[in-house]
Design an enzyme around this catalytic site. Structure first.
Site, PDB file in Angstrom:
ATOM      1  N   ASP A 100       0.633  -1.430   0.125  1.00  0.00           N
ATOM      2  CA  ASP A 100      -0.166  -0.311  -0.405  1.00  0.00           C
ATOM      3  C   ASP A 100       0.818   1.050  -0.035  1.00  0.00           C
ATOM      4  OD1 ASP A 100      -2.025  -1.693   0.089  1.00  0.00           O
ATOM      5  OD2 ASP A 100      -2.118  -1.117   2.286  1.00  0.00           O
ATOM      6  N   LYS A 101       0.507   1.943  -0.670  1.00  0.00           N
ATOM      7  CA  LYS A 101       1.218   4.190  -0.685  1.00  0.00           C
ATOM      8  C   LYS A 101       1.874   4.416   0.874  1.00  0.00           C
ATOM      9  CE  LYS A 101      -0.058   8.228  -1.001  1.00  0.00           C
ATOM     10  NZ  LYS A 101      -0.816   9.608  -1.186  1.00  0.00           N
TER      11      LYS A 101
END
Length: 324
Positions: A140-141
């Site tokens: 995830d970011k």
């Protein structure tokens, strides 16, 4: 449009009985979207027991031998950008990257530039000839840590197969809310949240997801965990920990309403208030090298924000325990 040939094969067992063909294939070949697989079926790229099937609604009976021979669009029109990468390892077959928080892995709606793909294409232009610029798996970011990138088609095919066969070792560090007594395993299916489109959830018809976890250190109202993924579903650790009622510190989607502990120093409260990402770090990655077959592991130290958080949690624990 730049395309690349792809060949996939799998022999299913009896568990797929009654499933639609597109559903069974999208679950098995999760590196590709269901819409892409549906397109392959409709275009005659999928054979079931040697026969071309063009209906997504074809019902599986079990034990089918599936072959897919298709063309896929590769890196597309994404532009190379001079973005610094923390390269942990590189050879002719693969790259291992230590991703910082805030860096999107793959371009998407609203993120056509400033991503890891843009950085990779600047560092290694030949990745434009590979699906997803060679990226095998995502994080995830706002999650930090290790991921692997293939540099050749042969390495890409090998690494994707290892990932599908659960041959990767992926270990994460996480800090969760509340004190966990002991480790364990959670085996709960994950799918799209029934009402929140941006979230995932434990749902009966989701894909099987298995997370192993153990306690590293306990604090007054938090726990430092090591977690190993047996599967790799979207937001898997975040969803599983929230399901157990031990959500990750700082998780914007799954932590729920933050409850301020009763025994907390002002500096720890400030640290927690300012921690605006999920406290999750991919600290260990292991796989069989796609050319030599040798098993290799890489480790990435905790990022500064998580190290500081753990230091404050220790100081907070020591402060209150000394008063007792």
């Amino acid at each position: 449009m730049t395309t690349q040939s792809i060949a996939l094969r799998h022999i299913f067992d009896e568990k797929v009985y009654g499933k639609r063909l597109d559903a069974a294939l999208s679950q098995q070949f999760s590196d590709y979207s269901r819409s892409r697989i549906q397109e392959w079926i409709q275009n005659g790229f999928v054979k079931v027991n040697g026969e071309v099937i063009t209906s997504n609604k074809y019902k599986m009976a079990g034990f089918e031998d599936i072959e897919i021979n298709a063309e896929i669009e590769v890196a597309g029109e994404w532009k190379p950008e001079a973005i610094d990468l923390d390269i942990v390892y590189e050879d002719d077959a693969l790259l291992v990257i230590n991703k910082p928080a805030g860096l999107v892995v793959h371009p998407g709606a609203g993120n056509q530039d400033g991503t890891m793909v843009n950085a990779l294409l600047h560092h290694c232009p030949e990745l434009a000839n590979l699906p997803r610029a060679g990226i095998i798996h995502r994080i995830d970011k706002e999650t930090t840590g290790l991921l692997v990138v293939a540099k050749t088609i042969a390495a890409h095919t090998n690494l994707v197969e290892q990932l599908q066969n659960r041959a990767f070792t992926r270990e994460y560090d996480a800090v969760v809310n509340r004190v966990m007594v002991s480790g364990g395993t959670i085996d709960k299916p994950i799918g799209r949240h029934p009402t929140k489109r941006t979230s995932m959830a434990v749902v009966p018809d989701g894909k099987r997801a298995i997370t192993h976890y153990r306690v590293v250190e306990k604090f007054l109202d938090h726990t430092h965990l090591k977690l190993r993924l047996e599967t790799g579903r979207t937001h898997q650790i975040r969803v599983h920990m929230a399901y157990l009622k031990f959500p990750l510190v700082g998780d914007p989607l799954y932590s729920g309403r933050y409850r301020v502990p009763t025994r907390i120093t002002p500096i720890l409260r400030e640290t927690l208030d300012s921690f605006k990402r999920q406290a999750l770090h991919a600290s260990l990655l292991g796989l069989n090298h796609p050319e030599s077959g040798e098993y290799i592991e890489w480790r990435a130290p905790l990022p500064q924000d998580m190290s500081s958080l753990l230091e404050q949690l220790r100081e907070n624990r020591d402060t209150f325990e000394a008063e007792e």
